[in-house]
Each structure stands twice: as structure tokens, then as C-alpha cells.
Write a protein that holds these residues in place. Structure first.
Motif, PDB file in Angstrom:
ATOM      1  N   UNK A 191      63.927   0.413  46.274  1.00 24.46           N
ATOM      2  CA  UNK A 191      63.331   1.678  46.721  1.00 24.46           C
ATOM      3  C   UNK A 191      64.289   2.845  46.513  1.00 24.46           C
ATOM      4  N   UNK A 192      65.555   2.618  46.802  1.00 16.33           N
ATOM      5  CA  UNK A 192      66.550   3.684  46.614  1.00 16.33           C
ATOM      6  C   UNK A 192      66.652   4.067  45.144  1.00 16.33           C
ATOM      7  N   UNK A 193      66.682   3.068  44.265  1.00 17.82           N
ATOM      8  CA  UNK A 193      66.768   3.357  42.839  1.00 17.82           C
ATOM      9  C   UNK A 193      65.523   4.092  42.343  1.00 17.82           C
ATOM     10  N   UNK A 194      64.348   3.681  42.847  1.00 20.94           N
ATOM     11  CA  UNK A 194      63.130   4.363  42.447  1.00 20.94           C
ATOM     12  C   UNK A 194      63.118   5.806  42.927  1.00 20.94           C
ATOM     13  N   UNK A 195      63.513   6.006  44.201  1.00 21.14           N
ATOM     14  CA  UNK A 195      63.570   7.371  44.736  1.00 21.14           C
ATOM     15  C   UNK A 195      64.593   8.218  43.984  1.00 21.14           C
ATOM     16  N   UNK A 196      65.715   7.609  43.629  1.00 24.32           N
ATOM     17  CA  UNK A 196      66.730   8.338  42.877  1.00 24.32           C
ATOM     18  C   UNK A 196      66.208   8.735  41.500  1.00 24.32           C
ATOM     19  N   UNK A 197      65.459   7.812  40.881  1.00 30.54           N
ATOM     20  CA  UNK A 197      64.873   8.144  39.582  1.00 30.54           C
ATOM     21  C   UNK A 197      63.863   9.278  39.678  1.00 30.54           C
ATOM     22  N   UNK A 198      62.998   9.240  40.701  1.00 31.19           N
ATOM     23  CA  UNK A 198      62.048  10.328  40.888  1.00 31.19           C
ATOM     24  C   UNK A 198      62.764  11.639  41.157  1.00 31.19           C
ATOM     25  N   UNK A 199      63.822  11.571  41.953  1.00 28.15           N
ATOM     26  CA  UNK A 199      64.588  12.783  42.252  1.00 28.15           C
ATOM     27  C   UNK A 199      65.195  13.381  40.983  1.00 28.15           C
ATOM     28  N   UNK A 200      65.784  12.541  40.169  1.00 28.14           N
ATOM     29  CA  UNK A 200      66.362  13.027  38.918  1.00 28.14           C
ATOM     30  C   UNK A 200      65.287  13.610  38.008  1.00 28.14           C
ATOM     31  N   UNK A 201      64.105  12.955  37.987  1.00 30.01           N
ATOM     32  CA  UNK A 201      63.015  13.463  37.166  1.00 30.01           C
ATOM     33  C   UNK A 201      62.557  14.840  37.639  1.00 30.01           C
ATOM     34  N   UNK A 202      62.399  14.987  38.970  1.00 33.30           N
ATOM     35  CA  UNK A 202      61.997  16.286  39.506  1.00 33.30           C
ATOM     36  C   UNK A 202      63.050  17.358  39.212  1.00 33.30           C
ATOM     37  N   UNK A 204      65.146  17.427  36.693  1.00 34.92           N
ATOM     38  CA  UNK A 204      65.103  17.778  35.279  1.00 34.92           C
ATOM     39  C   UNK A 204      63.907  18.662  34.957  1.00 34.92           C
ATOM     40  N   UNK A 205      62.743  18.330  35.557  1.00 33.09           N
ATOM     41  CA  UNK A 205      61.580  19.178  35.318  1.00 33.09           C
ATOM     42  C   UNK A 205      61.801  20.583  35.868  1.00 33.09           C
ATOM     43  N   UNK A 206      62.391  20.663  37.080  1.00 34.77           N
ATOM     44  CA  UNK A 206      62.664  21.978  37.659  1.00 34.77           C
ATOM     45  C   UNK A 206      63.657  22.758  36.809  1.00 34.77           C
ATOM     46  N   UNK A 207      64.664  22.072  36.291  1.00 33.76           N
ATOM     47  CA  UNK A 207      65.629  22.738  35.425  1.00 33.76           C
ATOM     48  C   UNK A 207      64.954  23.246  34.149  1.00 33.76           C
ATOM     49  N   UNK A 208      64.040  22.428  33.608  1.00 31.87           N
ATOM     50  CA  UNK A 208      63.325  22.864  32.416  1.00 31.87           C
ATOM     51  C   UNK A 208      62.460  24.086  32.673  1.00 31.87           C
ATOM     52  N   UNK A 209      61.708  24.064  33.822  1.00 29.05           N
ATOM     53  CA  UNK A 209      60.888  25.224  34.165  1.00 29.05           C
ATOM     54  C   UNK A 209      61.756  26.463  34.393  1.00 29.05           C
TER      55      UNK A 209
END
Length: 331
Positions: A191-202, A204-209
Motif C-alpha cells: 500500500x505504501x509503494x502504491x501510494x508513493x507511486x500515485x503521489x509521484x504521478x500526481x 509529475x502531472x502537476x509539474x507538467x501543468x
């Protein structure tokens, strides 16, 4: 005849006794062993591997000691850890005798003494550790056991080379609880790894926007700067044109004013005609004034070109004789 027979018997008996005595005094010690010699029940020396002699009837073999490395099984026993968990433990011990006399006379039962000493120290060492440490630190347990037991058996002429814990068996209910704990821990990590992956994805998307918005803002700013610069240059040109017209009017040149007005009129009329929603263009009554303005523009051009030609001829210092008369344009 009877005397010879008795002498012969005595001789034979004597020779037999001598031979038996010699045989009793000769001892062959096999390789890997050491025998102790006792004289009247007291230890005198140690026989090494090979052929050895002792004094029959006065000396005898005391103990036959195995000098090779030996292994002893440590039986299973229950041990209570520091956190009150009960585990079943067994092991093995490897030892070697280096002093046959001490191993023979300093301890009654060497093997049993080593087994009991090892079992006691297993309870002492593992009882001072938590269950998790007991299960995960076998090397540390073996090292501590070896150090303690080897120091204890040194007076017996024995060297303990190695002590190994074979099996550590917790109770069944404790094993089940540990399995559930391990499963929960792994699910937690997933669960921690999944949450960390989602966090990194968000992120990166925020940085792109963010970068996109920054680039768009930079583009709008550059466009606004360019537009402002264009308007500024247009205003400068307009002001310069107005100034030139004002100077021309001040000098009494009415045609320049007519040119300026006609230019504005033509541009406005062109915009009116180019509008996409205009299908029919109606010419105003004042079209004749626009035409007169165009005539004024022609006069200005004529005067301008004529003045330029006259100036060029004056700079040359001579006027060509063509027989024609040049009339300056009226002002």
C-alpha cells in the motif's frame, strides 16, 4: 627320566611366562588416540600412537582417549525468551581433546559434561534475547555459546571448535501469529509503494501543468510586449506624419492637409468595404470630395517630384536647354 621331564616342564613354563610378560608390556596405540599409564593406580605418563612399552604387573593402561575431533548431539529443550515466548531448541557441538591426562582425570564423564554445560548456556544466552532476535541472530547465539563453553571446558584439556543451533521451533499459535504479522507487513508495504507511486504521478502531472502554464504566460507576455512595441512604433509614425502635415500647413501647403484627410478617408472606406458582413457598398454623396482630395494628392506628388528634379539640376550647376518652359505647381 622323571627329573628331565620335570625340568623340561619348568623351562617351558618359565619361557611361556617370560613371553606372556613381554607381550603384556608391549602396547600398540592406534593413530588418533592417546592412552594413559597408571602405576599402582596413579597416572604416570601418556602413550602416543605407535609401539610403546610398560612394566607388566606394575603399570597398566588407564584411559583410552580419542584425540580426534568429535561431535556431540545437544538434545532438544524448551527455552523461554526475554519476551516470554517458549521455543524448542537443539544443536550440535564439535570438540577435540588436546590433553589426554586432563580429559581422563579432571572430569568424570567428558561427553555428558559438555552436553549439560552447552544446554545450560543455551538457556542463559537465548533467555536474554527477544524472540525476533533469537530467530534472526543465530550467528550471534553460536558465537556467544562457543566463547562461554570453550572457556568452561579448557581446564578439562578440551577445545570446543564449534557450536551450532540446528532448529528453533516456536509454538504453533505463535508461528500462525507471525505469519499473519508478516502478511500484514507486506500488505502495508505494498500500500505504501502504491501510494508513493500515485503521489509521484500526481506531482509529475502537476509539474507538467505548471510548466505549461508558465510557458503560456511567457508566450502571452512576449506577444503583449510585441503588440505594445508595434502600437508604440505605429503611434510614433502617426505622430511624425501628423507633425509633418502640421508643418506643411503652417508653411501654407493646403495640399498636404488634403492628402492627410484623403488617406484617412480611403483607409476607412477600405475597411468598410472589406467587412465580411457587407454585401452592398453604398457610396456617400461626399465621394466627389474624396476625388478632389485625390486630385490634391496628385498635385502634391507633382510638386514633390518637380522640386526634387529642380534641386538635382541646381546641384549639377546647369539647367538643360530643351526649349520647354517649366511651370511650378501652384501651392
Amino acid at each position: 627320566m622323571d627329573l628331565l621331564n620335570g625340568f623340561d616342564i619348568f623351562t617351558i613354563t618359565l619361557v611361556t611366562l617370560v613371553v606372556l610378560t613381554l607381550l603384556a608390556g608391549v602396547k600398540t596405540v592406534p593413530q588418533g588416540f592417546a592412552w594413559t599409564v597408571e602405576r599402582f593406580g596413579r597416572f604416570t605418563r601418556t602413550l602416543q600412537p605407535g609401539l610403546n612399552l610398560i612394566i607388566p604387573f606394575f603399570e597398566r593402561i588407564g584411559r583410552k582417549i580419542n584425540m580426534m575431533e568429535q561431535v556431540i548431539e545437544i538434545p532438544q529443550q524448551e527455552v523461554i525468551t526475554r519476551d516470554n515466548a517458549t521455543v524448542t531448541v537443539d544443536g550440535v557441538a564439535f570438540f577435540q581433546v588436546f590433553d589426554a591426562a586432563k580429559a581422563s582425570y579432571e572430569v568424570s564423564d567428558l561427553n555428558q559434561a559438555i552436553v549439560v554445560l552447552t544446554m545450560t548456556n543455551i538457556r542463559s544466552v537465548m533467555g536474554a534475547m527477544d524472540l525476533d532476535q533469537v530467530l534472526s541472530h543465530r550467528d550471534e547465539i553460536n558465537e556467544r555459546l562457543l566463547r562461554v563453553v570453550d572457556a568452561a571446558v579448557a581446564p578439562w584439556g578440551v577445545k570446543v571448535n564449534r557450536i551450532e543451533i540446528k532448529d528453533i521451533v516456536p509454538p504453533a499459535d505463535l508461528v500462525e501469529a507471525m505469519g499473519r504479522q508478516m502478511k500484514a507487513e507486506r500488505e502495508k508495504r505494498a500500500d505504501i509503494l502504491q501510494a508513493e507511486g500515485q503521489r509521484q504521478s500526481e506531482i509529475l502531472r502537476a509539474e507538467g501543468a505548471k510548466q505549461a502554464q508558465i510557458l503560456q504566460a511567457e508566450g502571452r507576455r512576449e506577444a503583449a510586449f510585441r503588440d505594445a512595441e508595434a502600437r508604440e512604433r505605429s503611434a510614433e509614425a502617426e505622430a511624425k506624419a501628423t507633425l509633418m502635415v502640421s508643418e506643411a500647413i503652417a508653411n501654407g501647403d493646403v495640399a498636404a492637409l488634403n492628402y492627410f484627410v484623403a488617406d484617412k478617408y480611403i483607409k476607412a472606406f477600405g475597411q468598410l468595404a472589406a467587412a465580411p458582413n457587407q454585401k452592398i457598398v453604398m457610396l456617400p454623396i461626399e465621394a466627389s470630395s474624396m476625388l478632389s482630395s485625390l486630385a490634391g494628392i496628385g498635385e502634391i506628388a507633382k510638386a514633390t517630384f518637380g522640386d526634387n528634379a529642380a534641386n538635382q539640376e541646381a546641384r549639377r550647376g546647369s539647367v538643360p536647354n530643351t526649349g520647354a518652359t517649366t511651370t511650378p505647381a501652384p501651392r
